[in-house]
Design an enzyme around this catalytic site. Structure first.
Site, PDB file in Angstrom:
ATOM      1  N   PRO A 188       0.879  -1.371   0.091  1.00 42.59           N
ATOM      2  CA  PRO A 188       0.035  -0.076   0.115  1.00 42.59           C
ATOM      3  C   PRO A 188       0.679   1.370  -0.142  1.00 42.59           C
ATOM      4  CG  PRO A 188      -0.128  -1.105   2.054  1.00 42.59           C
ATOM      5  CD  PRO A 188       0.645  -1.994   1.282  1.00 42.59           C
ATOM      6  N   ASN A 189       0.454   2.210  -0.854  1.00 44.38           N
ATOM      7  CA  ASN A 189       1.001   3.532  -1.145  1.00 44.38           C
ATOM      8  C   ASN A 189       2.396   3.625  -1.630  1.00 44.38           C
ATOM      9  OD1 ASN A 189      -1.263   5.015   0.418  1.00 44.38           O
ATOM     10  ND2 ASN A 189      -0.404   4.087   2.296  1.00 44.38           N
TER      11      ASN A 189
ATOM     12  N   ARG B 270       4.844  11.861  -3.465  1.00 44.08           N
ATOM     13  CA  ARG B 270       4.861  12.682  -2.205  1.00 44.08           C
ATOM     14  C   ARG B 270       5.940  12.262  -1.361  1.00 44.08           C
ATOM     15  NH1 ARG B 270      -0.999  12.144  -1.459  1.00 44.08           N
ATOM     16  NH2 ARG B 270      -1.717  13.332  -3.134  1.00 44.08           N
TER      17      ARG B 270
ATOM     18  N   TYR C  35      11.331   8.910   1.249  1.00 42.70           N
ATOM     19  CA  TYR C  35      11.452   7.813   0.429  1.00 42.70           C
ATOM     20  C   TYR C  35      12.272   8.115  -0.984  1.00 42.70           C
ATOM     21  CZ  TYR C  35       7.991   6.009   3.265  1.00 42.70           C
ATOM     22  OH  TYR C  35       7.167   5.708   4.447  1.00 42.70           O
TER      23      TYR C  35
ATOM     24  N   ASN D 185       8.021  -5.379  -0.338  1.00 41.18           N
ATOM     25  CA  ASN D 185       7.877  -4.355   0.519  1.00 41.18           C
ATOM     26  C   ASN D 185       6.451  -3.986   0.810  1.00 41.18           C
ATOM     27  OD1 ASN D 185       7.846  -2.010   1.750  1.00 41.18           O
ATOM     28  ND2 ASN D 185       9.028  -0.844   0.319  1.00 41.18           N
TER      29      ASN D 185
ATOM     30  N   ALA E 165       2.906  -0.394   5.001  1.00 43.45           N
ATOM     31  CA  ALA E 165       2.353  -0.572   6.422  1.00 43.45           C
ATOM     32  C   ALA E 165       1.852  -1.724   6.986  1.00 43.45           C
ATOM     33  CB  ALA E 165       1.457   0.593   6.570  1.00 43.45           C
TER      34      ALA E 165
ATOM     35  N   GLU F  54      12.199  -9.562   2.790  1.00 45.31           N
ATOM     36  CA  GLU F  54      11.659  -8.307   3.272  1.00 45.31           C
ATOM     37  C   GLU F  54      12.321  -6.897   2.964  1.00 45.31           C
ATOM     38  OE1 GLU F  54      10.872  -8.406   7.448  1.00 45.31           O
ATOM     39  OE2 GLU F  54       9.911  -6.232   7.406  1.00 45.31           O
TER      40      GLU F  54
ATOM     41  N   HIS G  10      12.609  -2.773   3.095  1.00 43.72           N
ATOM     42  CA  HIS G  10      12.039  -1.450   3.214  1.00 43.72           C
ATOM     43  C   HIS G  10      12.863  -0.269   2.684  1.00 43.72           C
ATOM     44  CE1 HIS G  10       8.973  -3.059   5.770  1.00 43.72           C
ATOM     45  NE2 HIS G  10       9.915  -3.800   6.245  1.00 43.72           N
TER      46      HIS G  10
ATOM     47  N   ARG H 229      12.710   5.609  12.683  1.00 49.80           N
ATOM     48  CA  ARG H 229      11.396   6.030  12.538  1.00 49.80           C
ATOM     49  C   ARG H 229      10.390   5.682  14.020  1.00 49.80           C
ATOM     50  NH1 ARG H 229       9.081   5.278   6.719  1.00 49.80           N
ATOM     51  NH2 ARG H 229       7.899   7.324   7.474  1.00 49.80           N
TER      52      ARG H 229
END
Ligand code: CA2
Length: 151
Positions: free
Chosen positions: A10-11, A18, A23, A79, A82, A103, A105, A112
Site C-alpha cells: 500500500p501507498n 509525495r 523515500y 515491500n 504499512a 523483506e 524497506h 522512525r
C-alpha cells in the site's frame, strides 16, 4: 530461467510523488525499471506488481508458493508497506506457501516511529533489507541469484 517476483504494498504507488524527503525522488515506475534491469544483468526474469489491498498480496504470495514448488520462481522481494506492521494474514501467507521472501524497506524503519519497529514479516522472511533506499531492491534481487546467501 526461473523468475523473481517483486511485490509492493500500500501507498508505494505514491513513491516520488509525495514525501521525497523520506523515500527519495524515485517513482514506482523507476523502481520497477531498476528491478528489471538488475534481473536482466543477472540473467533472471523479474516481474513486478503493486497493490493497495492486503488480499491481493495474500493471493500473489500463495501463487508464488505454487510457482516456487513448480521450479518456475526463486522467490519474492516484498515491500509490504504499512501492512508489515499490522498484517498477520501476510505472515501466514508466507509461512503457509513456503515461499522464500526477502523483506525490504526503503527507509530505515528502526530510525522512525516506534510503530514501524515491529514487523510481522521478519520472523518468516529469509532475509531483510532496510534503509538502503531504492537500491535495496537491486540488492534483494542479487541475493536470490548470488550463491551462498541462503536464498
Ligand atoms: O520504508 C519502506 O519501504 C516502508 O515499507 C514504506 C511504507 C511504510 O509504511 C513502512 O513503514 C516503511 C510506506 C509506503 C509509501 O508510502 C508513501 C506515502 C506517501 C508518499 C509516498 C509514499
Amino acid at each position: 530461467m526461473s523468475a523473481i517476483l517483486v511485490l509492493n504494498g500500500p501507498n508505494l504507488n505514491l513513491l516520488g510523488v509525495r514525501e521525497p524527503g523520506v523515500y527519495g525522488a524515485h517513482t514506482l515506475a523507476d523502481v520497477e525499471a531498476l528491478c528489471k534491469a538488475e534481473g536482466e544483468a543477472r540473467g533472471v526474469r523479474v516481474e513486478c506488481r503493486q497493490s493497495n489491498h492486503e488480499g491481493d498480496l495474500v493471493d500473489w504470495l500463495q501463487e508464488a508458493g505454487r510457482e516456487v514448488a513448480a521450479g518456475r520462481l526463486r522467490g519474492v522481494v516484498l515491500n509490504a508497506g504499512a501492512y508489515t506492521h499490522t498484517s498477520i494474514a501476510l505472515r501466514d501467507a508466507i509461512k503457509g506457501a513456503s515461499v522464500p521472501v526477502i523483506e525490504l524497506h526503503i527507509s530505515n524503519v528502526h530510525a522512525r516511529e516506534e510503530f514501524r519497529h515491529h514487523s510481522h514479516i521478519s520472523p518468516v522472511a529469509r532475509g531483510i533489507i532496510v534503509g538502503l533506499g531504492v537500491q535495496g531492491y537491486a540488492l534483494a534481487i542479487a541475493a536470490f541469484v548470488v550463491p551462498g546467501t541462503g536464498t
